[in-house]
Write a protein that holds these residues in place. Sequence first.
Motif, PDB file in Angstrom:
ATOM      1  N   ASN A   6       4.741   2.970   6.174  1.00 18.33           N
ATOM      2  CA  ASN A   6       3.816   1.963   6.694  1.00 18.33           C
ATOM      3  C   ASN A   6       4.101   1.639   8.163  1.00 18.33           C
ATOM      4  OD1 ASN A   6       1.512   0.296   6.415  1.00 18.33           O
ATOM      5  ND2 ASN A   6       2.815  -1.480   6.174  1.00 18.33           N
ATOM      6  N   TYR A  26       0.228   7.927  10.867  1.00 17.62           N
ATOM      7  CA  TYR A  26       0.552   6.895   9.876  1.00 17.62           C
ATOM      8  C   TYR A  26       1.525   7.506   8.866  1.00 17.62           C
ATOM      9  CZ  TYR A  26       0.334   3.545   6.129  1.00 17.62           C
ATOM     10  OH  TYR A  26       0.695   2.639   5.161  1.00 17.62           O
ATOM     11  N   CYS A  28       2.914   7.702   5.447  1.00 19.19           N
ATOM     12  CA  CYS A  28       2.551   7.326   4.076  1.00 19.19           C
ATOM     13  C   CYS A  28       3.780   7.200   3.182  1.00 19.19           C
ATOM     14  CB  CYS A  28       1.624   8.378   3.459  1.00 19.19           C
ATOM     15  SG  CYS A  28       0.066   8.596   4.322  1.00 19.19           S
ATOM     16  N   LEU A  84      -7.592   8.372   3.963  1.00 23.42           N
ATOM     17  CA  LEU A  84      -6.856   7.137   4.186  1.00 23.42           C
ATOM     18  C   LEU A  84      -7.912   6.048   4.207  1.00 23.42           C
ATOM     19  CD1 LEU A  84      -3.983   6.071   4.864  1.00 23.42           C
ATOM     20  CD2 LEU A  84      -4.557   6.392   7.280  1.00 23.42           C
ATOM     21  N   HIS A  85      -7.788   5.045   3.324  1.00 22.65           N
ATOM     22  CA  HIS A  85      -8.880   4.078   3.193  1.00 22.65           C
ATOM     23  C   HIS A  85      -8.403   2.688   2.799  1.00 22.65           C
ATOM     24  CE1 HIS A  85      -8.929   4.360  -1.309  1.00 22.65           C
ATOM     25  NE2 HIS A  85      -8.553   5.608  -1.078  1.00 22.65           N
ATOM     26  N   THR A  86      -9.287   1.719   3.042  1.00 22.07           N
ATOM     27  CA  THR A  86      -9.014   0.367   2.570  1.00 22.07           C
ATOM     28  C   THR A  86      -8.979   0.408   1.052  1.00 22.07           C
ATOM     29  OG1 THR A  86     -11.394  -0.096   2.758  1.00 22.07           O
ATOM     30  CG2 THR A  86      -9.986  -0.837   4.574  1.00 22.07           C
ATOM     31  N   HIS A  96      -1.306   3.729  -3.654  1.00 20.81           N
ATOM     32  CA  HIS A  96      -1.313   2.490  -2.880  1.00 20.81           C
ATOM     33  C   HIS A  96      -0.203   2.581  -1.840  1.00 20.81           C
ATOM     34  CE1 HIS A  96      -4.123  -0.305  -4.837  1.00 20.81           C
ATOM     35  NE2 HIS A  96      -3.921   0.450  -5.905  1.00 20.81           N
ATOM     36  N   THR A  98      -0.108   0.053   0.833  1.00 19.72           N
ATOM     37  CA  THR A  98       0.111  -1.386   1.000  1.00 19.72           C
ATOM     38  C   THR A  98      -0.911  -2.065   0.096  1.00 19.72           C
ATOM     39  OG1 THR A  98      -1.497  -1.681   2.799  1.00 19.72           O
ATOM     40  CG2 THR A  98       0.759  -1.060   3.442  1.00 19.72           C
ATOM     41  N   ASP A 100      -3.562  -3.411   0.997  1.00 13.18           N
ATOM     42  CA  ASP A 100      -4.923  -3.176   1.472  1.00 13.18           C
ATOM     43  C   ASP A 100      -5.153  -1.777   2.051  1.00 13.18           C
ATOM     44  OD1 ASP A 100      -3.319  -3.641   3.669  1.00 13.18           O
ATOM     45  OD2 ASP A 100      -4.672  -5.069   4.621  1.00 13.18           O
ATOM     46  N   LEU A 101      -4.270  -0.833   1.711  1.00 15.08           N
ATOM     47  CA  LEU A 101      -4.408   0.525   2.231  1.00 15.08           C
ATOM     48  C   LEU A 101      -3.980   1.536   1.177  1.00 15.08           C
ATOM     49  CD1 LEU A 101      -5.141   2.026   4.904  1.00 15.08           C
ATOM     50  CD2 LEU A 101      -2.702   2.019   5.425  1.00 15.08           C
ATOM     51  N   ASN A 152      -3.971  -1.824  10.437  1.00 14.81           N
ATOM     52  CA  ASN A 152      -5.250  -1.293   9.959  1.00 14.81           C
ATOM     53  C   ASN A 152      -6.339  -1.351  11.028  1.00 14.81           C
ATOM     54  OD1 ASN A 152      -4.035  -0.770   7.540  1.00 14.81           O
ATOM     55  ND2 ASN A 152      -5.336  -2.125   6.330  1.00 14.81           N
TER      56      ASN A 152
END
Length: 185
Positions: A6, A26, A28, A84-86, A96, A98, A100-101, A152
């Motif tokens: 993150n 990013y 992961c 990579l998405h909300t 997952h 986070t 929200d990510l 984000n």
Amino acid sequence: MQNYQNHFLVAMPSMDDPRFKRSVTYICEHNEHGAMGIVINHPLDVKVADLLKQLDIEFNTDSPAAHAYVCSGGPVQHDRGFVLHTAKDGYSSSMHLTDDLMVTTSKDILIDLTTDKAPEKFILALGFAGWEQGQLEQEMADNAWLMIPADNGIIFDLSHAEKWQSATAKIGIQTWQLTNEAGHA
């Protein structure tokens, strides 16, 4: 061991590998076995619609998502897609990252990308960046990367061209201030 999950890896100006020059990656996953990340700012000359057409997936040509550029996520498995998405559950192969990510690798998300079922925000990338055990830590010691907490807003809300400079600005540094020399106090 410091955990870089993150976080963004921001390529230092001296990075001359064209796969990572001026890149923001990013991270992961980072553990005792190595690290895996997705470059979020190297667009290919391929749009989401082009990829969906190639995969025989129906899509809405009027959707802004259809006209988004696919990124080169890194040099490993460049024939494999990563979204990579909300946060949005319901896909068969998601992780997952986070609260929200998420990252999804299953084809079922591709069907949704140009519909109202799509995650609120996403980046579609082909390939990923990978580091063997200790490799990323050595590259950090060699001053190849700047490590900063992920954001984000940088991932989803900026153009690809803005991400590299915006990532360093997040911690109060302008890219012209970066040096090739590693310092040890």
